[in-house]
Design a protein around this motif. Structure first.
Motif, PDB file in Angstrom:
ATOM      1  N   ILE A 145       3.307   1.364 -10.419  1.00  0.00           N
ATOM      2  CA  ILE A 145       2.203   2.235  -9.997  1.00  0.00           C
ATOM      3  C   ILE A 145       2.052   3.403 -10.968  1.00  0.00           C
ATOM      4  CG2 ILE A 145       1.465   3.855  -8.218  1.00  0.00           C
ATOM      5  CD1 ILE A 145       0.903   1.012  -7.470  1.00  0.00           C
ATOM      6  N   ASP A 146       3.180   4.016 -11.340  1.00  0.00           N
ATOM      7  CA  ASP A 146       3.127   5.127 -12.293  1.00  0.00           C
ATOM      8  C   ASP A 146       2.574   4.670 -13.638  1.00  0.00           C
ATOM      9  OD1 ASP A 146       4.146   6.824 -10.393  1.00  0.00           O
ATOM     10  OD2 ASP A 146       6.220   6.661 -11.090  1.00  0.00           O
ATOM     11  N   ALA A 147       2.952   3.442 -14.052  1.00  0.00           N
ATOM     12  CA  ALA A 147       2.457   2.915 -15.324  1.00  0.00           C
ATOM     13  C   ALA A 147       0.950   2.668 -15.266  1.00  0.00           C
ATOM     14  CB  ALA A 147       3.192   1.628 -15.684  1.00  0.00           C
ATOM     15  N   LEU A 148       0.463   2.191 -14.124  1.00  0.00           N
ATOM     16  CA  LEU A 148      -0.982   1.997 -13.987  1.00  0.00           C
ATOM     17  C   LEU A 148      -1.722   3.321 -14.100  1.00  0.00           C
ATOM     18  CD1 LEU A 148      -1.213  -0.587 -11.031  1.00  0.00           C
ATOM     19  CD2 LEU A 148      -1.530  -1.018 -13.461  1.00  0.00           C
ATOM     20  N   HIS A 149      -1.218   4.350 -13.405  1.00  0.00           N
ATOM     21  CA  HIS A 149      -1.848   5.674 -13.502  1.00  0.00           C
ATOM     22  C   HIS A 149      -1.795   6.185 -14.941  1.00  0.00           C
ATOM     23  CE1 HIS A 149      -1.038   6.521  -8.952  1.00  0.00           C
ATOM     24  NE2 HIS A 149      -1.916   5.589  -9.159  1.00  0.00           N
ATOM     25  N   HIS A 150      -0.618   6.028 -15.563  1.00  0.00           N
ATOM     26  CA  HIS A 150      -0.438   6.531 -16.925  1.00  0.00           C
ATOM     27  C   HIS A 150      -1.358   5.805 -17.904  1.00  0.00           C
ATOM     28  CE1 HIS A 150       1.617   6.563 -20.913  1.00  0.00           C
ATOM     29  NE2 HIS A 150       1.704   7.851 -20.625  1.00  0.00           N
ATOM     30  N   ASN A 151      -1.429   4.473 -17.806  1.00  0.00           N
ATOM     31  CA  ASN A 151      -2.270   3.707 -18.728  1.00  0.00           C
ATOM     32  C   ASN A 151      -3.738   4.046 -18.554  1.00  0.00           C
ATOM     33  OD1 ASN A 151      -0.061   2.392 -19.823  1.00  0.00           O
ATOM     34  ND2 ASN A 151      -0.225   0.631 -18.453  1.00  0.00           N
ATOM     35  N   ALA A 152      -4.170   4.213 -17.301  1.00  0.00           N
ATOM     36  CA  ALA A 152      -5.570   4.565 -17.062  1.00  0.00           C
ATOM     37  C   ALA A 152      -5.910   5.904 -17.712  1.00  0.00           C
ATOM     38  CB  ALA A 152      -5.845   4.611 -15.560  1.00  0.00           C
ATOM     39  N   LEU A 153      -5.018   6.876 -17.574  1.00  0.00           N
ATOM     40  CA  LEU A 153      -5.270   8.191 -18.174  1.00  0.00           C
ATOM     41  C   LEU A 153      -5.206   8.142 -19.690  1.00  0.00           C
ATOM     42  CD1 LEU A 153      -3.309  10.397 -15.627  1.00  0.00           C
ATOM     43  CD2 LEU A 153      -5.775  10.318 -15.958  1.00  0.00           C
ATOM     44  N   VAL A 154      -4.281   7.329 -20.237  1.00  0.00           N
ATOM     45  CA  VAL A 154      -4.190   7.188 -21.693  1.00  0.00           C
ATOM     46  C   VAL A 154      -5.475   6.594 -22.256  1.00  0.00           C
ATOM     47  CG1 VAL A 154      -3.063   5.847 -23.514  1.00  0.00           C
ATOM     48  CG2 VAL A 154      -1.687   7.087 -21.852  1.00  0.00           C
ATOM     49  N   LEU A 155      -5.978   5.533 -21.643  1.00  0.00           N
ATOM     50  CA  LEU A 155      -7.205   4.898 -22.119  1.00  0.00           C
ATOM     51  C   LEU A 155      -8.399   5.836 -21.972  1.00  0.00           C
ATOM     52  CD1 LEU A 155      -6.676   1.299 -20.662  1.00  0.00           C
ATOM     53  CD2 LEU A 155      -6.371   2.047 -23.029  1.00  0.00           C
ATOM     54  N   LEU A 156      -8.447   6.588 -20.873  1.00  0.00           N
ATOM     55  CA  LEU A 156      -9.536   7.552 -20.702  1.00  0.00           C
ATOM     56  C   LEU A 156      -9.473   8.652 -21.766  1.00  0.00           C
ATOM     57  CD1 LEU A 156      -9.682   7.937 -16.814  1.00  0.00           C
ATOM     58  CD2 LEU A 156     -11.385   6.871 -18.292  1.00  0.00           C
ATOM     59  N   GLN A 157      -8.258   9.135 -22.055  1.00  0.00           N
ATOM     60  CA  GLN A 157      -8.116  10.151 -23.105  1.00  0.00           C
ATOM     61  C   GLN A 157      -8.552   9.606 -24.462  1.00  0.00           C
ATOM     62  OE1 GLN A 157      -4.392  12.708 -22.915  1.00  0.00           O
ATOM     63  NE2 GLN A 157      -3.891  11.190 -21.334  1.00  0.00           N
ATOM     64  N   ALA A 158      -8.164   8.365 -24.750  1.00  0.00           N
ATOM     65  CA  ALA A 158      -8.545   7.762 -26.029  1.00  0.00           C
ATOM     66  C   ALA A 158     -10.058   7.587 -26.118  1.00  0.00           C
ATOM     67  CB  ALA A 158      -7.836   6.416 -26.194  1.00  0.00           C
ATOM     68  N   ALA A 159     -10.685   7.167 -25.012  1.00  0.00           N
ATOM     69  CA  ALA A 159     -12.141   7.019 -25.012  1.00  0.00           C
ATOM     70  C   ALA A 159     -12.824   8.365 -25.210  1.00  0.00           C
ATOM     71  CB  ALA A 159     -12.591   6.374 -23.700  1.00  0.00           C
ATOM     72  N   LEU A 160     -12.267   9.429 -24.612  1.00  0.00           N
ATOM     73  CA  LEU A 160     -12.826  10.765 -24.789  1.00  0.00           C
ATOM     74  C   LEU A 160     -12.705  11.217 -26.239  1.00  0.00           C
ATOM     75  CD1 LEU A 160     -13.996  13.397 -23.659  1.00  0.00           C
ATOM     76  CD2 LEU A 160     -11.661  14.106 -23.082  1.00  0.00           C
ATOM     77  N   VAL A 161     -11.547  10.983 -26.841  1.00  0.00           N
ATOM     78  CA  VAL A 161     -11.355  11.356 -28.252  1.00  0.00           C
ATOM     79  C   VAL A 161     -12.328  10.590 -29.134  1.00  0.00           C
ATOM     80  CG1 VAL A 161      -9.737  11.236 -30.187  1.00  0.00           C
ATOM     81  CG2 VAL A 161      -8.954  12.040 -27.957  1.00  0.00           C
TER      82      VAL A 161
END
Length: 558
Positions: A145-161
């Protein structure tokens, strides 16, 4: 520092591989060479290009070798599924070149839709497999569950960058262009520059987000707090909506035609808020008494909502049969129902004094497994939605619940390769003495021709149309003008009792001494060239000068 450099290099390797595939596919499509000329090559390569990097990014918990093996494995699965999707795309490989216009990357839905759906499978499976160390334990679920939350935020941050990066480039290009320097603008417009740069910037942004794990953990904590604040409101809205059925009834909901979709979205948002607020059921915070009972009622309300959504979906299936979209909606309903059932059982358990959210892990895992299996089976072919839909629509046609035109349109536009095979069989069927079979064969031939007939064929179709009054002469210029209208192909010029029967109506002295002409069809179709008034202009060219409108009966039907 060395570990950070190693992470960056690994991500850049993945970005380079994705850049090569992405630019190669784009260039082949531009030049119309292999693999863009064959769906069975283009679709699997596109899915590999999307799935392999995503799997690598989502499997950050695994060691390097295992991470590569996992990414390659999911990439291979994506390729095999893409091969099936390509072989069953709108134009099968056994058909002659140019048939129905030939397959081309312009059919974006053939590869983008399966790639996006498979990406959801990768997002769920990659971190789960990366975390396996032996027999599953409760800590593995929490880490997943933590990995899912972390991956979602990582991908969102990358898309924002990535968005900020291109915003910066385009802004700078606009400024330089103001002073007469077009170099940066011209460089951005070059595909060899922009496509690889997109993948490389995104991969680097992912590596930066992974290294700064504290940012993702902070955002996860804040999201958990905000969702914990929002969920009581969502629970009250859910309870209020269910209670409103006792006053308003369900007729308006079913009459809307999209009740199931709205309920799906609302239940999904509720389940997302529950899981984010409770860390997927891993956290059991102390709650006030009133809040406890609000959450119990909100969780219980989700189950009748899913029951109503299922009934609404069943009504659509009973009325209109299976379509690919409705089959995917069935999978969504099954997954959400499993989660809603889990939350309802958890609500009953907590109402009896048990710890809240205790049963959520079981329903979440069951829903994830069901979603993964469903995606593989639906995309991979064993229960292909397009094949099942074609069979369903054929059955409806045999029982006179679907018209000939609607069947042909469905086979051509939604059946893909399965539909084209049926169309081909219809053109080869023995139709001796069977008027309906003859009409189906004619419609199938028109659909397979892809409206590629030349102007001569259209001109012959126009000349064959009956004219009213009988004996009216069709001017040569008008025949040629109508011969350029592909809509004439849908006309039946032999049997005037059929809905698609057409005729040309001459109106003498319509504009002074000029005779006007109108092409009419029995079903009242007003699309070009039907229902348009044709008159010659000053140069003798026949042009549309008006519209007869659409007559209506007392019930407002054309």
């Amino acid at each position: 520092m060395k570990s950070f450099d190693r992470i960056s290099s690994l991500h850049m390797m993945v970005g380079v591989l994705q850049a090569i595939l992405a630019y190669g596919l784009f260039q082949s499509a531009e030049l119309e060479v292999w693999p863009a000329t064959h769906a069975a090559a283009y679709v699997p390569l596109f899915m590999l290009m999307v799935a392999l990097p995503l799997a690598f990014y989502c499997a950050s918990e695994a060691a390097a070798v295992r991470r590569w093996l996992l990414s390659l494995g999911l990439g291979l699965l994506a390729t095999l599924i893409g091969l099936h999707q390509g072989l069953t795309a709108g134009v099968s490989l056994w058909q002659p070149e140019g048939y129905l216009g030939g397959w081309s990357p312009g059919r974006v839905g053939d590869y983008l839709q399966p790639a996006l759906i498979f990406s959801l499978l990768v997002f769920l499976v990659a971190p789960a497999v990366a975390l396996i160390r032996g027999r599953p334990q409760s800590t593995d679920y929490q880490r997943w569950i933590d990995a899912l939350h972390h991956n979602a935020l990582v991908l969102l941050q990358a898309a924002l960058v990535l968005g900020l990066f291109w915003g910066l480039l385009y802004s700078a290009a606009g400024l330089f262009k103001l002073v007469g320097l077009d170099l940066l603008h011209d460089l951005i417009e070059q595909s060899w520059f922009s496509i690889p740069l997109i993948t490389l910037v995104f991969s680097h942004a992912v590596s930066v987000a992974v290294r700064t794990r504290g940012v993702a953990e902070f955002l996860t904590g804040r999201a958990r707090q905000l969702c914990g604040w929002l969920y009581p409101l969502a629970a009250l809205l859910a309870v209020g909506f269910v209670l409103s059925w006792g006053v308003q009834g369900l007729a308006g909901l079913f009459d809307s035609g999209h009740a199931a979709h709205l309920l799906f979205w609302f239940v999904t948002l509720n389940l997302l808020l529950i899981n984010l607020a409770s860390r997927g059921g891993a956290e059991h915070g102390v709650q006030a008494v009133w809040l406890h009972w609000v959450m119990v009622a909100g969780k219980l309300a989700l189950l009748p909502m899913m029951a109503v959504a299922g009934y609404a979906l069943w009504l659509r299936l009973a009325q209109y049969g299976l379509t690919p979209e409705r089959i995917w909606a069935l999978l969504v309903w099954l997954v959400l129902s499993v989660m809603a059932l889990g939350t309802a059982l958890d609500a009953l358990s907590s109402a009896r004094g048990s710890t809240p959210n205790r049963l959520l892990p079981f329903s979440n895992v069951a829903a994830a497994v069901l979603a993964g299996l469903g995606i593989v089976l639906l995309l991979g072919g064993p229960i292909d939605p397009r094949r099942l839909s074609v069979e369903s629509q054929l059955l409806r046609h045999e029982t006179n619940r679907l018209s000939d035109d609607a069947l042909i349109d469905f086979l051509r536009y939604q059946g893909d390769g399965y539909g084209l095979e049926v169309l081909t069989d219809l053109t080869r069927a023995d139709t001796d003495g069977d008027k309906q079979a003859q009409r189906l064969a004619l419609l199938a031939r028109k659909a397979l021709a892809g409206r590629r007939e030349g102007s001569a064929t259209l001109l012959d179709q126009v000349k064959d149309l009956p004219r009213f009054p009988s004996g009216s002469v069709l001017p040569t210029g008008l025949a040629q003008a109508l011969g350029r209208e592909s809509g004439v192909l849908s006309c039946n010029s032999q049997q005037l009792d059929l809905p698609d029967a057409c005729l040309i109506w001459a109106l003498p002295d319509f504009a002074g001494e000029q005779t006007a002409y109108i092409v009419l069809r029995r079903d009242g179709d007003s699309e070009m060239p039907f229902g348009r008034i044709w008159l010659p202009d000053a140069d003798g060219n026949w042009v549309v000068s008006g519209d007869v409108g659409r007559a209506q009966d007392a019930n407002g039907c054309p």
